[in-house]
Design a protein around this motif. Sequence first.
Motif, PDB file in Angstrom:
ATOM      1  N   PRO A 185      30.167  54.704  40.051  1.00 56.82           N
ATOM      2  CA  PRO A 185      31.058  54.283  41.141  1.00 56.82           C
ATOM      3  C   PRO A 185      31.036  52.768  41.288  1.00 56.82           C
ATOM      4  CG  PRO A 185      29.591  56.049  41.848  1.00 56.82           C
ATOM      5  CD  PRO A 185      29.070  55.560  40.522  1.00 56.82           C
ATOM      6  N   ALA A 186      32.200  52.163  41.396  1.00 57.17           N
ATOM      7  CA  ALA A 186      32.252  50.709  41.498  1.00 57.17           C
ATOM      8  C   ALA A 186      33.577  50.263  42.088  1.00 57.17           C
ATOM      9  CB  ALA A 186      32.057  50.074  40.123  1.00 57.17           C
ATOM     10  N   ARG A 187      33.534  49.127  42.767  1.00 58.93           N
ATOM     11  CA  ARG A 187      34.753  48.411  43.121  1.00 58.93           C
ATOM     12  C   ARG A 187      34.933  47.295  42.092  1.00 58.93           C
ATOM     13  NH1 ARG A 187      34.582  45.540  47.295  1.00 58.93           N
ATOM     14  NH2 ARG A 187      32.391  45.720  47.919  1.00 58.93           N
ATOM     15  N   GLN A 188      36.174  46.941  41.843  1.00 58.45           N
ATOM     16  CA  GLN A 188      36.417  45.935  40.824  1.00 58.45           C
ATOM     17  C   GLN A 188      37.566  45.029  41.220  1.00 58.45           C
ATOM     18  OE1 GLN A 188      38.595  47.236  37.187  1.00 58.45           O
ATOM     19  NE2 GLN A 188      38.307  49.299  37.990  1.00 58.45           N
ATOM     20  N   VAL A 189      37.569  43.860  40.606  1.00 56.78           N
ATOM     21  CA  VAL A 189      38.649  42.903  40.805  1.00 56.78           C
ATOM     22  C   VAL A 189      38.876  42.171  39.489  1.00 56.78           C
ATOM     23  CG1 VAL A 189      37.151  41.024  41.557  1.00 56.78           C
ATOM     24  CG2 VAL A 189      39.528  41.040  42.278  1.00 56.78           C
ATOM     25  N   THR A 190      40.128  41.861  39.199  1.00 57.89           N
ATOM     26  CA  THR A 190      40.484  41.109  38.002  1.00 57.89           C
ATOM     27  C   THR A 190      41.344  39.924  38.400  1.00 57.89           C
ATOM     28  OG1 THR A 190      40.456  43.105  36.631  1.00 57.89           O
ATOM     29  CG2 THR A 190      41.596  41.191  35.734  1.00 57.89           C
ATOM     30  N   LEU A 191      40.935  38.720  38.001  1.00 55.43           N
ATOM     31  CA  LEU A 191      41.683  37.506  38.310  1.00 55.43           C
ATOM     32  C   LEU A 191      42.200  36.890  37.009  1.00 55.43           C
ATOM     33  CD1 LEU A 191      39.367  35.753  40.931  1.00 55.43           C
ATOM     34  CD2 LEU A 191      41.322  37.239  41.334  1.00 55.43           C
ATOM     35  N   PRO A 192      43.509  36.773  36.845  1.00 56.46           N
ATOM     36  CA  PRO A 192      44.044  36.122  35.644  1.00 56.46           C
ATOM     37  C   PRO A 192      43.573  34.676  35.554  1.00 56.46           C
ATOM     38  CG  PRO A 192      45.764  37.296  36.843  1.00 56.46           C
ATOM     39  CD  PRO A 192      44.571  37.253  37.740  1.00 56.46           C
ATOM     40  N   LEU A 193      43.213  34.239  34.367  1.00 58.55           N
ATOM     41  CA  LEU A 193      42.760  32.864  34.185  1.00 58.55           C
ATOM     42  C   LEU A 193      43.872  31.870  34.518  1.00 58.55           C
ATOM     43  CD1 LEU A 193      40.125  31.483  33.188  1.00 58.55           C
ATOM     44  CD2 LEU A 193      41.250  31.214  30.971  1.00 58.55           C
ATOM     45  N   ALA A 194      45.101  32.286  34.329  1.00 60.08           N
ATOM     46  CA  ALA A 194      46.241  31.394  34.564  1.00 60.08           C
ATOM     47  C   ALA A 194      46.349  30.950  36.022  1.00 60.08           C
ATOM     48  CB  ALA A 194      47.533  32.067  34.134  1.00 60.08           C
ATOM     49  N   THR A 195      45.663  31.637  36.953  1.00 62.28           N
ATOM     50  CA  THR A 195      45.701  31.238  38.359  1.00 62.28           C
ATOM     51  C   THR A 195      44.615  30.222  38.697  1.00 62.28           C
ATOM     52  OG1 THR A 195      44.232  33.043  39.064  1.00 62.28           O
ATOM     53  CG2 THR A 195      46.590  33.521  38.976  1.00 62.28           C
ATOM     54  N   ASN A 196      43.726  29.917  37.748  1.00 61.34           N
ATOM     55  CA  ASN A 196      42.636  28.977  37.970  1.00 61.34           C
ATOM     56  C   ASN A 196      43.144  27.549  37.802  1.00 61.34           C
ATOM     57  OD1 ASN A 196      40.417  27.171  36.717  1.00 61.34           O
ATOM     58  ND2 ASN A 196      39.233  28.822  37.637  1.00 61.34           N
ATOM     59  N   ALA A 197      42.835  26.681  38.775  1.00 63.88           N
ATOM     60  CA  ALA A 197      43.358  25.315  38.748  1.00 63.88           C
ATOM     61  C   ALA A 197      42.907  24.550  37.508  1.00 63.88           C
ATOM     62  CB  ALA A 197      42.908  24.582  40.015  1.00 63.88           C
ATOM     63  N   ARG A 198      41.618  24.685  37.139  1.00 65.17           N
ATOM     64  CA  ARG A 198      41.125  23.957  35.967  1.00 65.17           C
ATOM     65  C   ARG A 198      41.787  24.469  34.695  1.00 65.17           C
ATOM     66  NH1 ARG A 198      36.270  21.173  34.944  1.00 65.17           N
ATOM     67  NH2 ARG A 198      36.626  19.919  33.062  1.00 65.17           N
TER      68      ARG A 198
END
Length: 468
Positions: free
Chosen positions: A375-388
Amino acid sequence: MTRIVIVGGGPAGYESALVAAQLGAEVTVLDGDGVGGSCVLTDCVPSKTLIATSDRVTALRDAPRVGVGTAAGEVAVDFAAVNKRIKLLAQQQSDDIAARLAHEGVAVLRGHGRFAVEQPPRAHRVEVLDPASGAVVDIVEADVVLLATGGTPRTMPTAVPDGERILSWRDVYDLERAPEHLVVIGSGVTGAEFASGYSELGVPVTLVSSRDHVLPGEDPDAARVIEDVFTSRGGTLVRRARAAAVRRTDDGVVVELVDGRTVIGSHTLMCVGSVPNVDALGLEHVGVRLTDRGYIGVDRVSRTNVPSIYAAGDCTGVLLLASVAGMQGRIAMWHALGEAVAPLRRKTVAANVFTHPEIATVGVGYDAVSSGAVPARQVTLPLATNARAKMQGHVDGFVKMYCRPATGAVIGGVVVAPDASELIYPIALAVQRGLTVNDLAGTIGVYPSLAGSVAEAARRLMLHDDLD
């Protein structure tokens, strides 16, 4: 003084030798291929150097994204110079390791090790064999023996490497010119890394995969990114295809597939796995048992079924990673010499695939979470949204993190990005030390940074803001 003989000078061998010497043991390393082993001389260090070179080419090729370009618009690669540098760097690394061993008082004997037929009571007798002739040139006795003999590229009887057109991954550094069209057989980690690296160097590459997608052991979202980048660079992916044979032609090779299809290229690179180096060790003379898969069986402290004989690295089949080999060797020596030791925990091991971009993972993964086993909660953040990432022109990749639903403890993560091998460290530390997403989110980092996506993923999970 405890006498320790270590058979093999790769990461498992030299790391264990350093630990044992620092703990006061009398240490002898038997090495027939060169200090550092195949990892340093022909496998890991050379391949990652090749890939680092391809990263430079990629940076130049992608420079127009940030408004920078060359007058000619082409990137030239001197293949002979690249391979010369790779071999020189590998030898320098080997020399540095040898110097460190000498400084710590470790004796290094050139030769392969084999248990003698006649064994003394309460000790072990190991023969030292000349690497060229196989003749016995010395005999050493030990209270403890560590086997760290590594592995060898697997071959097919219908596609035996010849060093010219049909290549193993140890042959590629002898090429004077870039292949006109490289066919890579095998889409696991090694195959994917070489296919990506040569493609980024500008070599036309066809990757033959027996599965529906490359890197079947990795997170499928990560694998899709690698496929998309590879094909966008002009690479060709042949799916659900298993090689039956490779035959040479006058100016190249023909890869024959099981289903009757053929793939034509100038060179073939065989990446179909490896086999452990266990056949010539004389294990039958001391009663060391192998597993059903042909590896040396060990427990979580690297001990074989014979209490005073340990094994570490690829010959054990436990996570074929140089970092794991080194830790297995260190654990073995700590245990053998009576030090407090924590057994190896596979779920805390971080791993990296050096493709473009890289894939780094740690802890539980996609299969365990998607099946409901964990059992887990998860999140995925696209790299394209990172300012650097925007500043640097990176658009491919993401950061994914898993945590326990109730406590928020970080239990796994995936990073797909340039230098993902560096970015995975805070997630690996959290998994190892039982940190929570609150711990990560509450740590002040640098802005802007790629690592900021790790902190942002933790903040999203802290707020129960799942994106998937």
